[in-house]
Design a protein around this motif. Structure first.
Motif, mmCIF file in Angstrom:
data_model
loop_
_atom_site.group_PDB
_atom_site.id
_atom_site.type_symbol
_atom_site.label_atom_id
_atom_site.label_comp_id
_atom_site.label_asym_id
_atom_site.label_seq_id
_atom_site.Cartn_x
_atom_site.Cartn_y
_atom_site.Cartn_z
ATOM 1 N N LYS A 135 106.692 -49.061 12.419
ATOM 2 C CA LYS A 135 106.102 -50.355 11.597
ATOM 3 C C LYS A 135 104.970 -50.691 12.275
ATOM 4 O O LYS A 135 104.060 -51.242 11.564
ATOM 5 C CB LYS A 135 107.323 -51.288 11.467
ATOM 6 N N LEU A 136 104.914 -50.855 13.648
ATOM 7 C CA LEU A 136 103.882 -51.436 14.107
ATOM 8 C C LEU A 136 102.638 -50.568 14.054
ATOM 9 O O LEU A 136 101.733 -50.975 14.009
ATOM 10 C CB LEU A 136 104.082 -51.764 15.698
ATOM 11 N N GLN A 137 102.922 -49.512 14.261
ATOM 12 C CA GLN A 137 101.715 -48.399 14.058
ATOM 13 C C GLN A 137 101.233 -48.694 12.641
ATOM 14 O O GLN A 137 99.640 -48.423 12.483
ATOM 15 C CB GLN A 137 102.379 -46.775 14.085
ATOM 16 N N LEU A 138 101.984 -48.447 11.643
ATOM 17 C CA LEU A 138 101.455 -48.787 10.199
ATOM 18 C C LEU A 138 100.448 -50.177 10.325
ATOM 19 O O LEU A 138 99.393 -50.317 9.547
ATOM 20 C CB LEU A 138 102.543 -48.692 9.170
ATOM 21 N N MET A 139 101.015 -51.064 10.736
ATOM 22 C CA MET A 139 100.488 -52.751 10.695
ATOM 23 C C MET A 139 99.422 -52.771 11.348
ATOM 24 O O MET A 139 98.121 -53.133 11.275
ATOM 25 C CB MET A 139 101.496 -53.619 11.064
ATOM 26 N N ASP A 140 99.431 -52.117 12.801
ATOM 27 C CA ASP A 140 98.083 -51.998 13.741
ATOM 28 C C ASP A 140 97.161 -51.134 12.945
ATOM 29 O O ASP A 140 95.719 -51.638 12.942
ATOM 30 C CB ASP A 140 98.473 -51.297 14.841
ATOM 31 N N ALA A 141 97.314 -50.145 12.069
ATOM 32 C CA ALA A 141 96.222 -49.475 11.389
ATOM 33 C C ALA A 141 95.441 -50.310 10.599
ATOM 34 O O ALA A 141 94.341 -50.205 10.283
ATOM 35 C CB ALA A 141 96.821 -48.125 10.614
#
Length: 240
Positions: A135-141
């Motif tokens: 989830k954080l990877q998607l949001m960070d992108a």
């Protein structure tokens, strides 16, 4: 032209169109430069979206890529309705999320972002069994994107996690965007910090302000402390 776009075009109001194009800053060099409006009020668009909630998913991109703001809004609202439909399966929600993210840059004004992102992406953050790292990877992108609207999506989507009692996403992306160069992001950061105080406790907000009030943009700070009493507002503004 898609039948939904035709229906919206039939509601065109040139007087209202001029008002909306000024309000949403569509002039040269403004954040909404080039956006084209039909002059239709949101309740009318919502009504058509509700009536069209069974539109096949494969037809929605035609709406999202329209030159007309209200047609794109209708497409995003249909996605919101389909994502939050009672009985929607996890598989169906994943398809809707992927379609939303693939067209995120088409939500190219603040209302398109704010009326859709936390009800799709934010809801996914709350509901999905995916690991938090994913989830954080998607949001960070999104947060690290070079696109203002994807950046705003990363901030405003945290409304859903706040409603679920989780402040971690709001704090993470408020810190990330705290010194963003655009006023629209200052407002978004301040708004979500204010909501954090309202929904999750003023101690959370005060702890954030204790660390960042002295350096954060004044617009963000003013938005964040709006619900405080006068003495508290004066105290925090005086920290700058």
């Amino acid at each position: 032209m898609h039948p939904i776009a035709e229906a919206l075009y039939g509601l065109r109001n040139d007087e209202q169109r001029a008002i909306l194009m000024r309000f949403f800053k569509t002039g040269p060099g403004q954040y909404g430069e080039g956006d084209q409006f039909l002059g239709i009020k949101v309740p009318e668009v919502r009504l058509l979206a509700k009536e069209s909630c069974d539109l096949p998913l494969e037809e929605i991109p035609e709406l999202l890529t329209s030159e007309w703001h209200e047609v794109r809004l209708c497409g995003f609202l249909i996605l919101v309705d389909q994502y939050n439909r009672k009985g929607a399966t996890a598989q169906a929600k994943t398809k809707i999320l992927k379609l939303y993210l693939a067209n995120a840059r088409r939500a190219n004004n603040w209302d398109l972002v704010d009326l859709s992102c936390y009800k799709i992406l934010g809801a996914w953050l709350v509901e999905s069994d995916a690991p938090k790292e994913e989830k954080l990877q998607l949001m960070d992108a999104l947060a690290n994107s070079d696109n203002l609207w994807e950046q705003r999506i990363s901030m405003v989507s945290t409304m859903a996690t706040l409603k679920a009692g989780d402040t971690s996403y709001t704090i993470r992306y408020a810190k990330h965007h705290l010194h963003h160069p655009h006023d629209l992001m200052h407002k978004a950061v301040g708004w979500l910090l204010r909501e954090m105080g309202k929904r999750c406790g003023m101690d959370e907000l005060r702890a954030f302000l204790a660390e960042y009030a002295s350096t954060m943009p004044r617009t963000a700070l003013r938005y964040a402390i709006e619900r405080m009493d006068k003495d508290q507002r004066e105290y925090w503004m005086g920290r700058q």
